[in-house]
Scaffold this motif. Structure first.
Motif, PDB file in Angstrom:
ATOM      1  N   THR A 393       0.968  -1.254  -0.082  1.00 34.52           N
ATOM      2  CA  THR A 393      -0.033  -0.095   0.012  1.00 34.52           C
ATOM      3  C   THR A 393       0.727   1.346  -0.113  1.00 34.52           C
ATOM      4  OG1 THR A 393       0.016   0.036   2.363  1.00 34.52           O
ATOM      5  CG2 THR A 393      -1.919  -1.070   1.300  1.00 34.52           C
ATOM      6  N   HIS A 394       2.148   1.234   0.297  1.00 38.58           N
ATOM      7  CA  HIS A 394       2.852   2.302   0.460  1.00 38.58           C
ATOM      8  C   HIS A 394       3.519   2.753  -0.903  1.00 38.58           C
ATOM      9  CE1 HIS A 394       5.715   5.134   1.875  1.00 38.58           C
ATOM     10  NE2 HIS A 394       6.783   4.581   1.325  1.00 38.58           N
ATOM     11  N   ARG A 395       3.261   3.815  -1.242  1.00 41.63           N
ATOM     12  CA  ARG A 395       3.520   4.521  -2.789  1.00 41.63           C
ATOM     13  C   ARG A 395       4.724   5.300  -2.878  1.00 41.63           C
ATOM     14  NH1 ARG A 395       1.602   0.540  -3.533  1.00 41.63           N
ATOM     15  NH2 ARG A 395      -0.654   0.135  -4.524  1.00 41.63           N
ATOM     16  N   GLY A 396       5.414   5.592  -1.744  1.00 44.25           N
ATOM     17  CA  GLY A 396       6.751   6.235  -1.813  1.00 44.25           C
ATOM     18  C   GLY A 396       7.912   5.303  -2.120  1.00 44.25           C
ATOM     19  N   GLU A 397       9.109   5.945  -2.373  1.00 44.95           N
ATOM     20  CA  GLU A 397      10.103   5.172  -2.795  1.00 44.95           C
ATOM     21  C   GLU A 397      10.850   4.369  -1.509  1.00 44.95           C
ATOM     22  OE1 GLU A 397      14.720   5.754  -4.741  1.00 44.95           O
ATOM     23  OE2 GLU A 397      13.079   7.483  -4.675  1.00 44.95           O
ATOM     24  N   VAL A 398      11.158   3.242  -1.738  1.00 43.39           N
ATOM     25  CA  VAL A 398      11.830   2.267  -0.724  1.00 43.39           C
ATOM     26  C   VAL A 398      13.115   1.857  -1.544  1.00 43.39           C
ATOM     27  CG1 VAL A 398      11.600   0.201   0.535  1.00 43.39           C
ATOM     28  CG2 VAL A 398       9.590   1.653   0.327  1.00 43.39           C
ATOM     29  N   THR A 399      14.151   2.149  -0.767  1.00 43.32           N
ATOM     30  CA  THR A 399      15.511   1.768  -1.345  1.00 43.32           C
ATOM     31  C   THR A 399      16.069   0.665  -0.591  1.00 43.32           C
ATOM     32  OG1 THR A 399      15.578   4.039  -2.355  1.00 43.32           O
ATOM     33  CG2 THR A 399      17.981   2.521  -2.194  1.00 43.32           C
ATOM     34  N   LEU A 400      16.388  -0.279  -1.282  1.00 46.08           N
ATOM     35  CA  LEU A 400      17.035  -1.720  -0.511  1.00 46.08           C
ATOM     36  C   LEU A 400      18.741  -1.322  -0.443  1.00 46.08           C
ATOM     37  CD1 LEU A 400      15.232  -4.678  -1.916  1.00 46.08           C
ATOM     38  CD2 LEU A 400      14.769  -3.351   0.200  1.00 46.08           C
ATOM     39  N   ASP A 401      19.107  -1.738   0.551  1.00 40.99           N
ATOM     40  CA  ASP A 401      20.832  -1.475   0.455  1.00 40.99           C
ATOM     41  C   ASP A 401      21.493  -2.411  -0.451  1.00 40.99           C
ATOM     42  OD1 ASP A 401      21.021  -3.595   2.159  1.00 40.99           O
ATOM     43  OD2 ASP A 401      22.661  -2.864   3.109  1.00 40.99           O
ATOM     44  N   ALA A 402      20.898  -3.473  -1.161  1.00 38.41           N
ATOM     45  CA  ALA A 402      21.379  -4.431  -1.647  1.00 38.41           C
ATOM     46  C   ALA A 402      20.323  -5.257  -2.386  1.00 38.41           C
ATOM     47  CB  ALA A 402      22.158  -5.424  -0.780  1.00 38.41           C
ATOM     48  N   ALA A 403      20.511  -5.456  -3.737  1.00 43.98           N
ATOM     49  CA  ALA A 403      19.666  -6.140  -4.555  1.00 43.98           C
ATOM     50  C   ALA A 403      20.156  -7.643  -4.677  1.00 43.98           C
ATOM     51  CB  ALA A 403      19.511  -5.401  -5.750  1.00 43.98           C
ATOM     52  N   ASP A 404      21.392  -7.927  -4.432  1.00 44.47           N
ATOM     53  CA  ASP A 404      21.926  -9.361  -4.527  1.00 44.47           C
ATOM     54  C   ASP A 404      22.550  -9.686  -3.072  1.00 44.47           C
ATOM     55  OD1 ASP A 404      24.185  -7.846  -4.862  1.00 44.47           O
ATOM     56  OD2 ASP A 404      24.078  -8.371  -6.911  1.00 44.47           O
ATOM     57  N   GLY A 405      23.027 -10.835  -3.212  1.00 40.18           N
ATOM     58  CA  GLY A 405      23.574 -11.388  -1.707  1.00 40.18           C
ATOM     59  C   GLY A 405      22.790 -11.725  -0.698  1.00 40.18           C
ATOM     60  N   PRO A 406      23.127 -12.498   0.196  1.00 40.03           N
ATOM     61  CA  PRO A 406      22.299 -13.178   1.240  1.00 40.03           C
ATOM     62  C   PRO A 406      21.582 -12.238   2.140  1.00 40.03           C
ATOM     63  CG  PRO A 406      24.634 -13.303   1.831  1.00 40.03           C
ATOM     64  CD  PRO A 406      24.543 -12.618   0.465  1.00 40.03           C
ATOM     65  N   THR A 407      21.899 -10.868   2.194  1.00 45.20           N
ATOM     66  CA  THR A 407      21.206  -9.886   3.119  1.00 45.20           C
ATOM     67  C   THR A 407      20.830  -8.819   2.512  1.00 45.20           C
ATOM     68  OG1 THR A 407      23.159  -8.969   3.947  1.00 45.20           O
ATOM     69  CG2 THR A 407      22.374 -10.917   5.104  1.00 45.20           C
ATOM     70  N   THR A 408      19.861  -8.049   2.948  1.00 43.36           N
ATOM     71  CA  THR A 408      19.512  -6.755   2.692  1.00 43.36           C
ATOM     72  C   THR A 408      18.791  -6.021   3.796  1.00 43.36           C
ATOM     73  OG1 THR A 408      18.646  -5.191   0.660  1.00 43.36           O
ATOM     74  CG2 THR A 408      17.372  -6.977   1.445  1.00 43.36           C
ATOM     75  N   ARG A 409      18.633  -4.875   3.744  1.00 38.54           N
ATOM     76  CA  ARG A 409      18.012  -4.010   4.580  1.00 38.54           C
ATOM     77  C   ARG A 409      17.379  -2.662   3.984  1.00 38.54           C
ATOM     78  NH1 ARG A 409      22.495  -2.070   9.018  1.00 38.54           N
ATOM     79  NH2 ARG A 409      22.924  -4.043   8.748  1.00 38.54           N
ATOM     80  N   PHE A 410      16.393  -1.894   4.581  1.00 35.78           N
ATOM     81  CA  PHE A 410      15.970  -0.697   4.222  1.00 35.78           C
ATOM     82  C   PHE A 410      15.547  -0.101   5.478  1.00 35.78           C
ATOM     83  CE2 PHE A 410      12.017  -3.285   3.930  1.00 35.78           C
ATOM     84  CZ  PHE A 410      11.078  -2.404   4.625  1.00 35.78           C
ATOM     85  N   ILE A 411      15.382   1.209   5.152  1.00 32.40           N
ATOM     86  CA  ILE A 411      15.035   2.263   6.429  1.00 32.40           C
ATOM     87  C   ILE A 411      13.593   2.508   6.214  1.00 32.40           C
ATOM     88  CG2 ILE A 411      15.133   4.535   7.566  1.00 32.40           C
ATOM     89  CD1 ILE A 411      17.933   4.519   6.557  1.00 32.40           C
ATOM     90  N   ALA A 412      12.664   2.109   7.346  1.00 32.36           N
ATOM     91  CA  ALA A 412      11.299   2.274   7.127  1.00 32.36           C
ATOM     92  C   ALA A 412      10.865   3.654   6.949  1.00 32.36           C
ATOM     93  CB  ALA A 412      10.578   2.001   8.509  1.00 32.36           C
TER      94      ALA A 412
END
Length: 447
Positions: A393-412
C-alpha cells in the motif's frame, strides 16, 4: 496449517517473534473440466498432474459426455475417458515422480477420485458433497475449467442447488463457507445473488482488457519463455504423460485453464488468500461487477522492465514457471540425481513457504537475511531482492541497500497511517533448467 512468524520491530528495541496461524500449505482442490471440447483442457491436465504433489486433490470431474467433433481430435470420445487416460499415463510416470517428491499421490487414488459429472449421473455432485462435508478443516478450492456448449451443468452448481433445497439457508451458508473459487463463473445465482457470497472468488479467466481475454494471455506470455520448447521439453522423450499434450488448439500451447490451479501452487511468494499480492497466475484486484463482495479478477497492472501492463503481472514470472514445468517433466523419466529441483529458501531463519510478516516504526532499520538457504542438488544459488511496489500500500520510494547477496535492509519510511511494503527474495540455482524459489516479507510500517 502452516504458521506465520510476525516480528514486532520497535525503534531501539529488538524484534519480538510471535507465531500466528497462517494459510494452508497444501490446498485441497477439486478440478471440473470439460475435457473433450477445446483441447486446451488436456494441455492443462498434463501440467496439473505433474503438480499434484503440491495439492491434496479431492477430485477431478469430467463434465463433457461426448467429445466435440473436429475441434477435439483425441481418439477417446468421452470426457471421463480422456481424463482417465491422462491419469493412467501419470501412473506410468509415478515410480519416477516419487523419487523426486514422495507427496505425489498414488495413481489408483487419483483414478478413484476421477469421476463423471454428466447430467445423468450424481457422481460429481456426490464427490463435492463428501469433500466439503468431510472433517478436514481446510477449505476446498474449486476450479471450474469450463462448462462450454455440449458439457453438463457444473456439478458445483448442482451440489449447491441440492444443499439449498435440502438443508435450508443456514445449511447452505455453512456449506458455502467451506468453499473458495479459483475458477471460471459457472454457478449462476450462487455467485451473483444468493446470500451469502462465496468467501473468496478469484476469476483467473477475465476480464478482457485492451481487447485481450486474460485466459488467452497464458499462451502469449509463456509459450517460449526462458527458451521453453514444447516438443523438446514436454512431448518428446519425457514419458507417456508429456506425449499426451495436444497441439491442435487455436492458440499454440493455449492452456487457458492452467492459471486456475497455478494460482494455488505454493512458491514462497504467494498466498491464495491474498489475490492482490501476485502469483504465477498474475495479480488480481476487486471485481467491479460485484461491488462489496470478496470477488477478484485480473484487472491489475505491474511496472516491469520499463513498461506497465497487466501482462507484466504474469510475464515477470513466465521463465521461472516454465523452467519449473520443464524440470517436472524431467522427473517423469529421470532419477533423483539426474534432474534439477528448486533451491530451498530461508528468510530470517524461517523455513517453508510461509509469508514473513514484520512490523516497524518509521526510521527503523528492517533487516532481511537469507542465510541458511541451500540447494539439494549442490547447485550454486544466487540471491535477488526487490520491492514489489504494486503489492503493497506504500506508494513512496523504498530503497534496498543490496539487490543481491544473502542479506539486505532498508530504512522504514515516514508514513501518516499504517502502510505495507512487500519485499521479495528470489533464489535461482544454476542447474539445468535453472529453478527459482521465493520468499515474501510483508512489512507493516506504523506511525
Amino acid at each position: 496449517m502452516t504458521r506465520w512468524t510476525i516480528l514486532f520491530c520497535l525503534v531501539g528495541a529488538p524484534c519480538v517473534a510471535q507465531e500466528v496461524r497462517g494459510p494452508e500449505a497444501r490446498p485441497r482442490v477439486i478440478i471440473e473440466t470439460d475435457a473433450g471440447g477445446d483441447p486446451d483442457d488436456e494441455q492443462s491436465l498434463v501440467r496439473l498432474l505433474v503438480y499434484t504433489n503440491e495439492f491434496d486433490v479431492e477430485g477431478i470431474i469430467a463434465n463433457r459426455p461426448v467429445a466435440r467433433d473436429r475441434e477435439n481430435q483425441n481418439p477417446i470420445r468421452d470426457g471421463l475417458g480422456i481424463v482417465r487416460a491422462q491419469v493412467k499415463a501419470y501412473g506410468r510416470c509415478y515410480a519416477n515422480l516419487v523419487q523426486h517428491d514422495p507427496r505425489f499421490p498414488k495413481p489408483e487414488q487419483l483414478l478413484a477420485r476421477t469421476v463423471a459429472g454428466y447430467d445423468d449421473t450424481e457422481d460429481g455432485v456426490n464427490l463435492i458433497l463428501r469433500a466439503v462435508d468431510g472433517p478436514d478443516p481446510r477449505p476446498v478450492w474449486f476450479c471450474n475449467w469450463g462448462t462450454d456448449h455440449g458439457s453438463a451443468a457444473s456439478c458445483l452448481k448442482r451440489a449447491l442447488d441440492r444443499v439449498l433445497r435440502q438443508r435450508g439457508h443456514d445449511g447452505y451458508a455453512q456449506f458455502k463457507s467451506r468453499l473458495r473459487l479459483s475458477s471460471s463463473d459457472a454457478f449462476g445465482e450462487h455467485t451473483t445473488t444468493l446470500q451469502p457470497p462465496f468467501p473468496l472468488w478469484v476469476d483467473t479467466f477475465r476480464p478482457p482488457l485492451d481487447g485481450k481475454r486474460w485466459y488467452h494471455r497464458f499462451s502469449a506470455l509463456t509459450a517460449t519463455a526462458g527458451g521453453f520448447d514444447i516438443e523438446r521439453d514436454v512431448r518428446t522423450d519425457h514419458g507417456p504423460l508429456g506425449a499426451l499434450y495436444p497441439m491442435n488448439t487455436g492458440l499454440r500451447q493455449k492452456e487457458g485453464d492452467t492459471m486456475a490451479f497455478l494460482y494455488l501452487v505454493p512458491t514462497g511468494m504467494n498466498d491464495p488468500q491474498e489475490p492482490t499480492w501476485g502469483s504465477w497466475a498474475g495479480r488480481y484486484g476487486p471485481n467491479e461487477e460485484h461491488p462489496g463482495k470478496p470477488y477478484f479478477w485480473a484487472n491489475q497492472k505491474d511496472a516491469w522492465r520499463g513498461t506497465t501492463s497487466r501482462d507484466n503481472t504474469l510475464a515477470r514470472w513466465a521463465a521461472d514457471l516454465q523452467n519449473d514445468f520443464r524440470a517436472r517433466l524431467d522427473w517423469c523419466v529421470k532419477p533423483r540425481g539426474g534432474a534439477n529441483h528448486r533451491p530451498h529458501a530461508v528468510l530470517n531463519g524461517r523455513n517453508g513457504w510461509e509469508v514473513l510478516r514484520l512490523e516497524a516504526k518509521p526510521g527503523s532499520v528492517v533487516e532481511l537475511d537469507a542465510h541458511g538457504s541451500s540447494d539439494s542438488d549442490g547447485d550454486t544459488i544466487t540471491h535477488e531482492w526487490f520491492v514489489y511496489g504494486e503489492a503493497g500500500t506504500h506508494r513512496g520510494e523504498v530503497t534496498l541497500d543490496a539487490a543481491d547477496g544473502p542479506t539486505t535492509r532498508f530504512i522504514a519510511p515516514e508514513v501518516q497511517r499504517a502502510e505495507t511494503i512487500h519485499i521479495l527474495l528470489r533464489l535461482r540455482d544454476d542447474g539445468d533448467p535453472p529453478l527459482c524459489a521465493y520468499r515474501r516479507a510483508v512489512v507493516t510500517i506504523r506511525p
